[in-house]
Design a protein around this motif. Structure first.
Motif, mmCIF file in Angstrom:
data_model
loop_
_atom_site.group_PDB
_atom_site.id
_atom_site.type_symbol
_atom_site.label_atom_id
_atom_site.label_comp_id
_atom_site.label_asym_id
_atom_site.label_seq_id
_atom_site.Cartn_x
_atom_site.Cartn_y
_atom_site.Cartn_z
ATOM 1 N N HIS A 253 0.850 -1.196 0.000
ATOM 2 C CA HIS A 253 0.000 0.000 0.000
ATOM 3 C C HIS A 253 0.887 1.247 0.000
ATOM 4 O O HIS A 253 0.664 2.190 -0.772
ATOM 5 C CB HIS A 253 -0.905 -0.043 1.242
ATOM 6 N N ARG A 254 1.936 1.228 0.836
ATOM 7 C CA ARG A 254 2.822 2.404 0.910
ATOM 8 C C ARG A 254 3.476 2.663 -0.451
ATOM 9 O O ARG A 254 3.583 3.800 -0.901
ATOM 10 C CB ARG A 254 3.878 2.221 2.009
ATOM 11 N N ALA A 255 3.908 1.598 -1.120
ATOM 12 C CA ALA A 255 4.533 1.782 -2.442
ATOM 13 C C ALA A 255 3.523 2.345 -3.435
ATOM 14 O O ALA A 255 3.843 3.232 -4.242
ATOM 15 C CB ALA A 255 5.091 0.441 -2.932
ATOM 16 N N ALA A 256 2.275 1.860 -3.362
ATOM 17 C CA ALA A 256 1.239 2.335 -4.303
ATOM 18 C C ALA A 256 0.963 3.824 -4.128
ATOM 19 O O ALA A 256 0.582 4.507 -5.087
ATOM 20 C CB ALA A 256 -0.041 1.530 -4.105
ATOM 21 N N LEU A 257 1.164 4.350 -2.922
ATOM 22 C CA LEU A 257 0.904 5.780 -2.661
ATOM 23 C C LEU A 257 1.782 6.691 -3.514
ATOM 24 O O LEU A 257 1.458 7.854 -3.746
ATOM 25 C CB LEU A 257 1.169 6.111 -1.185
ATOM 26 N N SER A 258 2.938 6.158 -3.949
ATOM 27 C CA SER A 258 3.842 6.944 -4.787
ATOM 28 C C SER A 258 3.906 6.408 -6.211
ATOM 29 O O SER A 258 4.710 6.867 -7.013
ATOM 30 C CB SER A 258 5.263 6.921 -4.196
ATOM 31 N N GLY A 259 3.080 5.431 -6.515
ATOM 32 C CA GLY A 259 3.112 4.824 -7.849
ATOM 33 C C GLY A 259 2.227 5.576 -8.834
ATOM 34 O O GLY A 259 1.487 6.484 -8.449
ATOM 35 N N PRO A 260 2.269 5.186 -10.114
ATOM 36 C CA PRO A 260 1.538 5.932 -11.143
ATOM 37 C C PRO A 260 0.020 5.960 -10.939
ATOM 38 O O PRO A 260 -0.629 6.950 -11.256
ATOM 39 C CB PRO A 260 1.902 5.191 -12.444
ATOM 40 N N ASP A 261 -0.559 4.882 -10.347
ATOM 41 C CA ASP A 261 -2.013 4.861 -10.170
ATOM 42 C C ASP A 261 -2.494 5.833 -9.088
ATOM 43 O O ASP A 261 -3.693 6.128 -9.005
ATOM 44 C CB ASP A 261 -2.496 3.440 -9.828
ATOM 45 N N ALA A 262 -1.555 6.335 -8.272
ATOM 46 C CA ALA A 262 -1.946 7.310 -7.233
ATOM 47 C C ALA A 262 -2.401 8.626 -7.855
ATOM 48 O O ALA A 262 -3.003 9.459 -7.181
ATOM 49 C CB ALA A 262 -0.792 7.545 -6.255
ATOM 50 N N ALA A 263 -2.120 8.812 -9.134
ATOM 51 C CA ALA A 263 -2.598 10.021 -9.823
ATOM 52 C C ALA A 263 -4.070 9.901 -10.203
ATOM 53 O O ALA A 263 -4.674 10.872 -10.659
ATOM 54 C CB ALA A 263 -1.763 10.255 -11.084
ATOM 55 N N SER A 321 -8.164 -2.563 -0.167
ATOM 56 C CA SER A 321 -8.587 -1.157 -0.244
ATOM 57 C C SER A 321 -7.335 -0.293 -0.066
ATOM 58 O O SER A 321 -6.751 -0.254 1.009
ATOM 59 C CB SER A 321 -9.598 -0.854 0.855
ATOM 60 N N LEU A 322 -6.924 0.365 -1.133
ATOM 61 C CA LEU A 322 -5.692 1.175 -1.083
ATOM 62 C C LEU A 322 -6.100 2.634 -0.880
ATOM 63 O O LEU A 322 -5.945 3.482 -1.763
ATOM 64 C CB LEU A 322 -4.897 1.003 -2.381
ATOM 65 N N TRP A 323 -6.654 2.939 0.293
ATOM 66 C CA TRP A 323 -7.163 4.300 0.536
ATOM 67 C C TRP A 323 -6.064 5.337 0.321
ATOM 68 O O TRP A 323 -4.939 5.189 0.807
ATOM 69 C CB TRP A 323 -7.709 4.455 1.941
ATOM 70 N N ALA A 324 -6.390 6.374 -0.378
ATOM 71 C CA ALA A 324 -5.458 7.488 -0.608
ATOM 72 C C ALA A 324 -6.240 8.669 -1.140
ATOM 73 O O ALA A 324 -7.227 8.496 -1.870
ATOM 74 C CB ALA A 324 -4.378 7.103 -1.618
ATOM 75 N N GLY A 325 -5.795 9.878 -0.786
ATOM 76 C CA GLY A 325 -6.428 11.091 -1.281
ATOM 77 C C GLY A 325 -5.763 11.574 -2.560
ATOM 78 O O GLY A 325 -4.742 11.020 -3.007
ATOM 79 N N GLN A 326 -6.333 12.636 -3.134
ATOM 80 C CA GLN A 326 -5.860 13.106 -4.438
ATOM 81 C C GLN A 326 -4.464 13.716 -4.394
ATOM 82 O O GLN A 326 -3.834 13.873 -5.441
ATOM 83 C CB GLN A 326 -6.850 14.130 -5.012
ATOM 84 N N ALA A 327 -3.991 14.091 -3.212
ATOM 85 C CA ALA A 327 -2.674 14.752 -3.148
ATOM 86 C C ALA A 327 -1.563 13.790 -2.760
ATOM 87 O O ALA A 327 -0.473 14.229 -2.378
ATOM 88 C CB ALA A 327 -2.737 15.934 -2.173
ATOM 89 N N SER A 328 -1.811 12.499 -2.881
ATOM 90 C CA SER A 328 -0.791 11.532 -2.433
ATOM 91 C C SER A 328 0.572 11.794 -3.078
ATOM 92 O O SER A 328 1.612 11.722 -2.416
ATOM 93 C CB SER A 328 -1.245 10.112 -2.736
ATOM 94 N N LEU A 329 0.567 12.123 -4.368
ATOM 95 C CA LEU A 329 1.864 12.282 -5.047
ATOM 96 C C LEU A 329 2.593 13.568 -4.639
ATOM 97 O O LEU A 329 3.764 13.749 -4.986
ATOM 98 C CB LEU A 329 1.677 12.224 -6.571
ATOM 99 N N LEU A 330 1.904 14.439 -3.892
ATOM 100 C CA LEU A 330 2.581 15.652 -3.390
ATOM 101 C C LEU A 330 3.362 15.372 -2.112
ATOM 102 O O LEU A 330 4.225 16.161 -1.734
ATOM 103 C CB LEU A 330 1.534 16.724 -3.038
#
Ligand SMILES: Cc1cc2nc3c(=O)[nH]c(=O)nc-3n(C[C@H](O)[C@H](O)[C@H](O)COP(=O)(O)O)c2cc1C
Length: 359
Positions: A253-263, A321-330
């Motif tokens: 999950h932590r890796a996905a927060l910075s991955g391409p799908d986090a956009a 469930s990979l919960w994350a908000g829209q600003a994850s990549l920031l």
């Protein structure tokens, strides 16, 4: 001159008006302690905890650090009918493919604030209690107030904020559509009409007589400064803190927060039955993120539990469930303490520049 944010920080007993959001299943005492140590407010999400776990986690935080203890609860109505037939039929091919059996028992579900939790609040006497999905009934709410807690609750619309303020709570959390995890709709909200924080926050600030906490899509000092300029008395960040080490999410999950799908985070009701924002994965792509076959909250999660466990054991987050908000990549990876001190120092600089008309 005392600013709104200084007054609110003083009211809740912290140095900085920053809350490390309650995140059920994703955050526990480690994050709460780290946030308090840095001068912010930590949170203990209790929606998935047994009463003994609530007591143990509260003791752990209080044993580690002084300062306000913040407990968070859900207040949803439990559905009368949660027929899972269509849902289980839809999942049947996945059970076969992964070689697991559908679960038979009731499983661990997110439960609404109860008599037993209220009695625990009366025993623990936390300084702060927050609610998601509305408020408990008047009798339980009166008991939480009588226990001395400052009460916060999330609103996703102006009408929800006004309703909450009319129940006598101490501050409203304006939760924009950018936010990771469950949207707190309880009166009239829906994903299609959920406003972003830039539109929602000033309208709520204008509509209620209590302090407003901004939540959703804030991940760096620019977001914090903007929230203060738009009238917030404090900010609540969830996803940004998931990028640090003090939480309980999986390394995947932590890796996905910075991955391409986090956009491309999306609202989905597949994992619990209620819209929550997360990173798209196989289940969302296969079934459609808002598929109506998922039973109502909080029942949908039960049938998925064995699929999630089996897939994660193979390094696959297709059923998680990979919960994350829209600003994850920031958000940058850093400890909660560093995040809070950096955010506050950078925000002060930005606001000073704004005052000197440098921006
Ligand atoms: C993983 C995760 C779990 C969450 N669980 C809860 C919860 O248990 N209770 C709650 O009040 N809010 C919960 N939220 C919502 C947060 O309180 C907050 O509104 C949101 O994180 C703010 O948006 P951001 O993630 O963009 O910072 C959760 C958010 C995330 C990301």
């Amino acid at each position: 001159m005392t600013t709104r944010r200084d007054a609110f920080a003083r009211r809740i007993g912290v140095r900085f008006p920053v809350i490390a959001a309650p995140m059920a299943g994703a955050a526990g005492p480690e994050l709460a302690i780290a946030a308090l140590k840095a001068g912010g407010l930590g949170s203990l999400p209790c929606a998935l905890l047994a009463i003994e776990q609530m007591h143990a986690q509260a003791d752990e935080v209080r044993g580690a650090i002084g300062g306000p203890l913040h407990l968070n609860f859900f207040c949803h109505d439990m559905p009368d009918d949660a027929d899972e037939t269509a849902w289980r039929a839809l999942l049947a091919p996945y059970y076969s493919a992964l070689g697991v059996a559908p679960p038979e028992g009731p499983g661990v579900m997110r439960l609404p604030f109860s008599e037993a939790q209220c009695a625990a609040v009366e025993a623990i006497r936390p300084e702060i209690v927050s609610f998601h999905f509305g408020l408990p009934g008047p009798a339980l709410l009166a008991r939480v107030k009588a226990a001395g807690a400052c009460i916060l609750a999330s609103a996703t619309t102006v009408r929800e904020a006004q309703w909450l303020a009319a129940q006598g709570i101490d501050a409203v959390i304006a939760q924009g559509a950018e936010a990771g995890g469950h949207a707190s709709h309880f009166l009239d909200g829906a994903p299609e009409t959920h406003m972003g924080l830039f539109a929602l926050l000033p309208q709520i600030v204008d509509a209620v007589p209590v302090p407003v906490i901004a939540a959703g899509g804030i991940a760096d000092a620019r977001g914090v400064a903007a929230a203060f300029i738009l009238g917030a008395s404090a900010v609540q960040l969830g996803t940004a803190f998931l990028h640090g080490p003090e939480n309980r999410i999986t390394p995947m999950h932590r890796a996905a927060l910075s991955g391409p799908d986090a956009a491309h985070t999306q609202f989905t009701r597949l994992f619990t039955g209620r819209p929550a924002r997360g990173i798209p994965n196989r289940l969302m792509r296969d079934l459609g993120a808002m598929n109506p076959a998922a039973p109502p909250f909080p029942h949908a999660s039960i049938a998925l539990a064995p699929l999630k466990a089996a897939a994660e054991a193979q390094g696959d987050t297709g059923f998680s469930s990979l919960w994350a908000g829209q600003a994850s990549l920031l958000a940058r990876p850093m400890s909660a303490g560093e995040r809070i001190t950096t955010l506050m120092a950078d925000t002060d600089r930005l606001l000073a520049d704004a005052a000197r008309e440098r921006i």
